[in-house]
Design an enzyme around this catalytic site. Structure first.
Site, PDB file in Angstrom:
ATOM      1  N   THR A 130      13.036  89.983  11.317  1.00  0.00           N
ATOM      2  CA  THR A 130      14.120  89.228  10.689  1.00  0.00           C
ATOM      3  C   THR A 130      13.732  88.844   9.275  1.00  0.00           C
ATOM      4  O   THR A 130      12.545  88.726   8.953  1.00  0.00           O
ATOM      5  CB  THR A 130      14.469  87.959  11.498  1.00  0.00           C
ATOM      6  N   ASN A 185      15.656  86.189   8.210  1.00  0.00           N
ATOM      7  CA  ASN A 185      16.328  84.903   8.272  1.00  0.00           C
ATOM      8  C   ASN A 185      15.288  83.785   8.423  1.00  0.00           C
ATOM      9  O   ASN A 185      14.649  83.657   9.469  1.00  0.00           O
ATOM     10  CB  ASN A 185      17.309  84.916   9.456  1.00  0.00           C
ATOM     11  N   ALA A 186      15.130  83.001   7.371  1.00  0.00           N
ATOM     12  CA  ALA A 186      14.101  81.947   7.365  1.00  0.00           C
ATOM     13  C   ALA A 186      14.345  80.901   8.447  1.00  0.00           C
ATOM     14  O   ALA A 186      13.400  80.377   9.034  1.00  0.00           O
ATOM     15  CB  ALA A 186      14.061  81.276   5.990  1.00  0.00           C
ATOM     16  N   ASP A 190      19.407  89.541  18.420  1.00  0.00           N
ATOM     17  CA  ASP A 190      20.756  89.509  17.882  1.00  0.00           C
ATOM     18  C   ASP A 190      21.492  88.432  18.657  1.00  0.00           C
ATOM     19  O   ASP A 190      21.271  88.248  19.856  1.00  0.00           O
ATOM     20  CB  ASP A 190      21.464  90.863  17.997  1.00  0.00           C
ATOM     21  N   GLY A 211      24.666  78.255   9.993  1.00  0.00           N
ATOM     22  CA  GLY A 211      25.679  79.095  10.635  1.00  0.00           C
ATOM     23  C   GLY A 211      26.803  78.274  11.251  1.00  0.00           C
ATOM     24  O   GLY A 211      27.401  77.415  10.608  1.00  0.00           O
ATOM     25  N   TYR A 212      27.069  78.525  12.525  1.00  0.00           N
ATOM     26  CA  TYR A 212      28.156  77.858  13.236  1.00  0.00           C
ATOM     27  C   TYR A 212      27.729  76.519  13.852  1.00  0.00           C
ATOM     28  O   TYR A 212      28.513  75.895  14.574  1.00  0.00           O
ATOM     29  CB  TYR A 212      28.689  78.768  14.356  1.00  0.00           C
ATOM     30  N   LYS A 260      17.947  71.112  19.440  1.00  0.00           N
ATOM     31  CA  LYS A 260      18.486  72.478  19.466  1.00  0.00           C
ATOM     32  C   LYS A 260      17.420  73.472  19.939  1.00  0.00           C
ATOM     33  O   LYS A 260      17.707  74.356  20.749  1.00  0.00           O
ATOM     34  CB  LYS A 260      19.003  72.884  18.082  1.00  0.00           C
ATOM     35  N   HIS A 271      20.732  78.828  22.931  1.00  0.00           N
ATOM     36  CA  HIS A 271      20.721  80.205  23.426  1.00  0.00           C
ATOM     37  C   HIS A 271      19.435  80.913  23.016  1.00  0.00           C
ATOM     38  O   HIS A 271      18.796  81.587  23.823  1.00  0.00           O
ATOM     39  CB  HIS A 271      21.932  80.951  22.877  1.00  0.00           C
TER      40      HIS A 271
END
Length: 195
Positions: A9, A11-12, A70, A152-153, A174, A179
């Site tokens: 990835t 994504n940090a 993903d 994100g969301y 979190k 997930h």
């Protein structure tokens, strides 16, 4: 000696989450750590397919044990969308979290059923063997953004029975209930059994 795994990835935020969860057991290397600056394709039509595609890319080119993930947000009232297109929901050519959240809230305007689930699939390739781990958290989409933490969301997704969004709960909570945390826990348990 700690096991080394490459996490495929750039994504940090994801990297930080994964290192916080796996830190004691595994040294997690980023793509930058192995000098991989490629834009790895994600062209599969499933989350598992995309995760495998990314892990295979790194394993085949760099010969290092690795994993990739993903994640998809699946909203009931939208027939499971955005799903595999979660990161590029509003803009097919790039990830724009603000635009994605705005589009989601607009599409859900006036809908009573706001139930949704986040699903993460992790693909691990270790010594040439492929393994998949899945984590799901159910919840609902709020009618407006709430909270300032996360990405994100996170400001519009409220996980089951919390009464708060991921962005209100903060990273510590979190990282325990998300997930991704659930999928990483399965990965962690698998790796711990092999040590």
């Amino acid at each position: 000696m700690k096991k080394k795994l490459v996490f495929a990835t750039n994504n940090a935020h994801k990297l930080e989450e994964i290192r916080a969860i796996l830190g004691a057991k595994v040294e997690v290397l980023s793509l930058a750590d192995i000098n991989c600056h490629d834009d790895i394709p994600e062209t599969a039509d499933t989350l598992a397919g995309n995760a495998l595609q990314k892990a295979r890319y790194v394993y085949e080119r760099y010969g290092m044990d690795c994993f990739a993930d993903d994640t998809g947000l699946e909203v009931t009232a939208l027939g499971g969308r955005p799903g595999v297109h979660t990161a590029r929901y509003a803009c097919p050519d790039r990830n724009d979290p603000e635009a994605n959240t705005r589009k989601l809230l607009q599409e859900l305007e006036g809908k009573n059923d706001r139930s949704a689930q986040f699903k993460t699939v992790i693909a691990l390739i270790e010594k040439g063997e492929e393994h998949l781990f899945e984590g799901i958290v159910e919840g609902f989409i709020t009618t407006e953004k709430r909270g300032t933490q996360g990405f994100g969301y996170d400001p519009v997704f409220s996980p089951e029975e919390t009464g708060q969004t991921f962005a209100e709960l903060g990273p510590d909570v979190k990282n325990r209930i998300s997930h991704r945390a659930r999928a990483v826990k399965k990965l962690y348990d698998y790796l711990a059994d092999g040590c």
